[in-house]
Design a protein around this motif. Structure first.
Motif, mmCIF file in Angstrom:
data_model
loop_
_atom_site.group_PDB
_atom_site.id
_atom_site.type_symbol
_atom_site.label_atom_id
_atom_site.label_comp_id
_atom_site.label_asym_id
_atom_site.label_seq_id
_atom_site.Cartn_x
_atom_site.Cartn_y
_atom_site.Cartn_z
ATOM 1 N N ASP A 79 0.831 -1.211 0.000
ATOM 2 C CA ASP A 79 0.000 0.000 0.000
ATOM 3 C C ASP A 79 0.863 1.258 0.000
ATOM 4 O O ASP A 79 0.542 2.244 -0.676
ATOM 5 C CB ASP A 79 -0.919 0.013 1.221
ATOM 6 C CG ASP A 79 -2.105 -0.930 1.078
ATOM 7 O OD1 ASP A 79 -2.484 -1.238 -0.056
ATOM 8 O OD2 ASP A 79 -2.642 -1.355 2.113
ATOM 9 N N LEU A 80 1.940 1.247 0.772
ATOM 10 C CA LEU A 80 2.845 2.396 0.778
ATOM 11 C C LEU A 80 3.502 2.571 -0.586
ATOM 12 O O LEU A 80 3.652 3.699 -1.077
ATOM 13 C CB LEU A 80 3.908 2.232 1.863
ATOM 14 C CG LEU A 80 3.414 2.217 3.313
ATOM 15 C CD1 LEU A 80 4.597 2.067 4.264
ATOM 16 C CD2 LEU A 80 2.618 3.478 3.647
ATOM 17 N N ALA A 81 3.901 1.458 -1.200
ATOM 18 C CA ALA A 81 4.507 1.525 -2.532
ATOM 19 C C ALA A 81 3.543 2.152 -3.527
ATOM 20 O O ALA A 81 3.940 2.948 -4.387
ATOM 21 C CB ALA A 81 4.910 0.128 -2.990
ATOM 22 N N ALA A 82 2.261 1.801 -3.418
ATOM 23 C CA ALA A 82 1.252 2.316 -4.338
ATOM 24 C C ALA A 82 1.052 3.822 -4.193
ATOM 25 O O ALA A 82 0.529 4.470 -5.105
ATOM 26 C CB ALA A 82 -0.075 1.595 -4.129
ATOM 27 N N MET A 83 1.449 4.381 -3.061
ATOM 28 C CA MET A 83 1.365 5.828 -2.847
ATOM 29 C C MET A 83 2.677 6.526 -3.176
ATOM 30 O O MET A 83 2.772 7.748 -3.080
ATOM 31 C CB MET A 83 0.995 6.122 -1.387
ATOM 32 C CG MET A 83 -0.352 5.557 -0.948
ATOM 33 S SD MET A 83 -1.758 6.384 -1.695
ATOM 34 C CE MET A 83 -1.735 7.968 -0.846
ATOM 35 N N GLY A 84 3.712 5.749 -3.516
ATOM 36 C CA GLY A 84 5.018 6.334 -3.786
ATOM 37 C C GLY A 84 5.773 6.717 -2.533
ATOM 38 O O GLY A 84 6.657 7.571 -2.561
ATOM 39 N N ALA A 85 5.446 6.068 -1.406
ATOM 40 C CA ALA A 85 6.017 6.448 -0.113
ATOM 41 C C ALA A 85 7.195 5.560 0.268
ATOM 42 O O ALA A 85 7.253 4.383 -0.096
ATOM 43 C CB ALA A 85 4.954 6.366 0.978
ATOM 44 N N GLN A 86 8.097 6.124 1.036
ATOM 45 C CA GLN A 86 9.228 5.403 1.615
ATOM 46 C C GLN A 86 8.821 4.896 2.992
ATOM 47 O O GLN A 86 8.343 5.671 3.826
ATOM 48 C CB GLN A 86 10.445 6.326 1.754
ATOM 49 C CG GLN A 86 11.680 5.674 2.353
ATOM 50 C CD GLN A 86 12.277 4.597 1.467
ATOM 51 O OE1 GLN A 86 12.250 4.726 0.241
ATOM 52 N NE2 GLN A 86 12.784 3.542 2.053
ATOM 53 N N PRO A 87 8.970 3.604 3.290
ATOM 54 C CA PRO A 87 8.573 3.095 4.603
ATOM 55 C C PRO A 87 9.241 3.844 5.751
ATOM 56 O O PRO A 87 10.438 4.151 5.685
ATOM 57 C CB PRO A 87 9.028 1.635 4.563
ATOM 58 C CG PRO A 87 9.049 1.292 3.118
ATOM 59 C CD PRO A 87 9.481 2.546 2.407
ATOM 60 N N TYR A 88 8.466 4.134 6.788
ATOM 61 C CA TYR A 88 8.969 4.872 7.951
ATOM 62 C C TYR A 88 8.892 4.019 9.214
ATOM 63 O O TYR A 88 9.867 3.859 9.942
ATOM 64 C CB TYR A 88 8.164 6.165 8.119
ATOM 65 C CG TYR A 88 8.468 6.931 9.382
ATOM 66 C CD1 TYR A 88 9.696 7.574 9.548
ATOM 67 C CD2 TYR A 88 7.527 7.015 10.401
ATOM 68 C CE1 TYR A 88 9.981 8.278 10.714
ATOM 69 C CE2 TYR A 88 7.796 7.719 11.568
ATOM 70 C CZ TYR A 88 9.021 8.342 11.721
ATOM 71 O OH TYR A 88 9.288 9.026 12.879
ATOM 72 N N GLY A 89 7.729 3.460 9.505
ATOM 73 C CA GLY A 89 7.574 2.649 10.701
ATOM 74 C C GLY A 89 6.183 2.052 10.749
ATOM 75 O O GLY A 89 5.314 2.400 9.945
ATOM 76 N N ASP A 120 14.138 -1.167 5.728
ATOM 77 C CA ASP A 120 14.664 -0.030 6.481
ATOM 78 C C ASP A 120 13.567 0.722 7.227
ATOM 79 O O ASP A 120 13.357 1.920 7.040
ATOM 80 C CB ASP A 120 15.424 0.930 5.562
ATOM 81 C CG ASP A 120 16.194 1.992 6.335
ATOM 82 O OD1 ASP A 120 16.527 1.745 7.511
ATOM 83 O OD2 ASP A 120 16.457 3.069 5.763
ATOM 84 N N TRP A 121 12.852 -0.014 8.090
ATOM 85 C CA TRP A 121 11.876 0.631 8.960
ATOM 86 C C TRP A 121 11.816 -0.128 10.270
ATOM 87 O O TRP A 121 12.492 -1.132 10.434
ATOM 88 C CB TRP A 121 10.528 0.762 8.267
ATOM 89 C CG TRP A 121 9.794 -0.518 7.943
ATOM 90 C CD1 TRP A 121 10.309 -1.764 7.741
ATOM 91 C CD2 TRP A 121 8.383 -0.644 7.764
ATOM 92 N NE1 TRP A 121 9.313 -2.658 7.445
ATOM 93 C CE2 TRP A 121 8.117 -1.995 7.456
ATOM 94 C CE3 TRP A 121 7.324 0.252 7.842
ATOM 95 C CZ2 TRP A 121 6.833 -2.473 7.218
ATOM 96 C CZ3 TRP A 121 6.040 -0.225 7.600
ATOM 97 C CH2 TRP A 121 5.802 -1.566 7.287
ATOM 98 N N HIS A 122 11.021 0.388 11.239
ATOM 99 C CA HIS A 122 11.041 -0.165 12.591
ATOM 100 C C HIS A 122 9.636 -0.284 13.165
ATOM 101 O O HIS A 122 8.710 0.428 12.756
ATOM 102 C CB HIS A 122 11.864 0.728 13.528
ATOM 103 C CG HIS A 122 13.316 0.756 13.234
ATOM 104 N ND1 HIS A 122 13.865 1.618 12.313
ATOM 105 C CD2 HIS A 122 14.343 0.036 13.744
ATOM 106 C CE1 HIS A 122 15.164 1.428 12.267
ATOM 107 N NE2 HIS A 122 15.480 0.475 13.123
ATOM 108 N N LEU A 123 9.524 -1.156 14.151
ATOM 109 C CA LEU A 123 8.328 -1.218 14.991
ATOM 110 C C LEU A 123 8.296 0.014 15.885
ATOM 111 O O LEU A 123 9.293 0.355 16.532
ATOM 112 C CB LEU A 123 8.363 -2.489 15.846
ATOM 113 C CG LEU A 123 7.233 -2.657 16.870
ATOM 114 C CD1 LEU A 123 5.895 -2.848 16.177
ATOM 115 C CD2 LEU A 123 7.539 -3.843 17.790
ATOM 116 N N LEU A 124 7.136 0.688 15.948
ATOM 117 C CA LEU A 124 7.002 1.909 16.741
ATOM 118 C C LEU A 124 6.073 1.743 17.943
ATOM 119 O O LEU A 124 6.069 2.585 18.835
ATOM 120 C CB LEU A 124 6.485 3.054 15.866
ATOM 121 C CG LEU A 124 7.368 3.449 14.672
ATOM 122 C CD1 LEU A 124 6.719 4.580 13.898
ATOM 123 C CD2 LEU A 124 8.763 3.829 15.126
#
Length: 325
Positions: A79-89, A120-124
């Motif tokens: 879903d994040l890829a479909a928005m063009g987003a870089q994973p954050y957490g 390259d993301w983390h559990l928050l």
């Protein structure tokens, strides 16, 4: 990561298995507070998505715990890829029955750790609770995208080319394999793995942000998801069925069961990106991602999605995709 199961066992699990997954993410506060504290960098927007996977509904229940963890993350990463987003957490909420032991939790967290390292993301933060019912796994995922550059479903325009990444159909065939409905062999093993471990197209989505006119991931089925884009954009579309890319494993399986081809187009669980936009610009931007992108049709004025065979005749489908109950 809070606990409402009551008892030291859950706190032990959080400290032992989940807190290490939050290391390196200042926003998590080490999972020791009631909430995380997030800061969005200047010029960026926070893309947020959530999915819940329930045993016997979204997964069989006998999958390896580490692979199940990765799938839970990857459907959200898609879903994040479909928005063009870089994973954050991400936030994780687990409801586990008493039959789940610490060995299962340890393996589950190993899977989370592998995909944290890869993407390259983390559990928050999140929640952990016991339940008398089936396993339930809820993930809320967040990514960062430059303001004004997020990919949306609503931007498709007449004349746009329609593209899909990777191949279509392994998700549906993989589900059949998991259920034991395909002949045993290497092809069944391949599609089973694709079903259990989808490949979120993060790099492709990032390369297309601000270039493609619309995008979404293929989760409910190719035809249904293109219909979602068309409805959001107020347009119609034509798909050329022979142009839809399938894997070599799927092609081998279809050779023995050609009647499954309509299900390839409607079955879902592919987690590939469905993209529309000007052909040259999209292909040029996508080239840097290293992900295969195939033109399968075009956007037109009007409404609805037509699927055409090799002779240009419209194919009819009993269903167009998965529908949530």
């Amino acid at each position: 990561m809070s606990d409402d199961a009551g008892g030291s066992g859950e706190f032990h699990r959080i400290a032992t298995y989940f807190a290490p997954l939050a290391r390196g993410a200042d926003a998590s506060l080490g999972l020791t507070d009631d909430a995380a504290l997030l800061s969005v960098p200047a010029g960026m927007e926070l893309a947020v998505t959530a999915d819940t996977l329930v045993e016997s509904v979204h997964f069989i229940g006998d999958e390896p715990a580490d692979e199940l963890a990765q799938k839970c993350l990857r459907v959200n990463l898609s879903d994040l890829a479909a928005m063009g987003a870089q994973p954050y957490g991400y936030f994780l909420s687990l409801s586990l029955p008493n039959r789940i032991d610490d060995a299962w939790v340890a393996a589950f967290c190993q899977g989370l750790g592998r995909d944290q390292a890869e993407f390259d993301w983390h559990l928050l933060g999140g929640d952990s609770t016991s339940t008398p019912g089936p396993i339930s796994i809820a993930v809320t995922a967040m990514g960062l995208v430059e303001k004004g550059r997020a990919l949306r479903r609503s931007g498709a325009k007449p004349g746009d080319a329609v593209f899909v990444s990777g191949t279509i159909g392994d998700g549906f065939l993989g589900l059949l394999a998991v259920r034991g409905q395909l002949p045993y062999g290497p092809e069944a093993d391949t599609v089973r793995r694709r079903y259990n471990l989808p490949d979120p197209r993060i790099s492709l989505g990032r390369s297309l942000a601000g270039v493609a006119h619309s995008a979404m991931d293929v989760s409910d089925g190719l035809v249904a998801d293109l219909t979602h884009i068309c409805v959001a954009s107020g347009v119609g579309a034509d798909i050329h069925a022979p142009a839809v890319p399938v894997s070599s494993a799927a092609a081998e399986l279809l050779a023995g069961a050609p009647d499954l081809f309509p299900d390839i187009l409607t079955g879902g669980d592919d987690y590939e990106l469905l993209v529309t936009g000007p052909e040259e610009a999209v292909l040029s931007a996508a080239a840097s991602s290293g992900t295969r992108l195939t033109r399968i049709g075009a956007i037109r004025s009007g409404a609805g999605v037509s699927v055409l065979d090799g002779d240009g005749q419209v194919l009819q489908f009993v269903k167009t995709g998965f529908r949530h109950g």
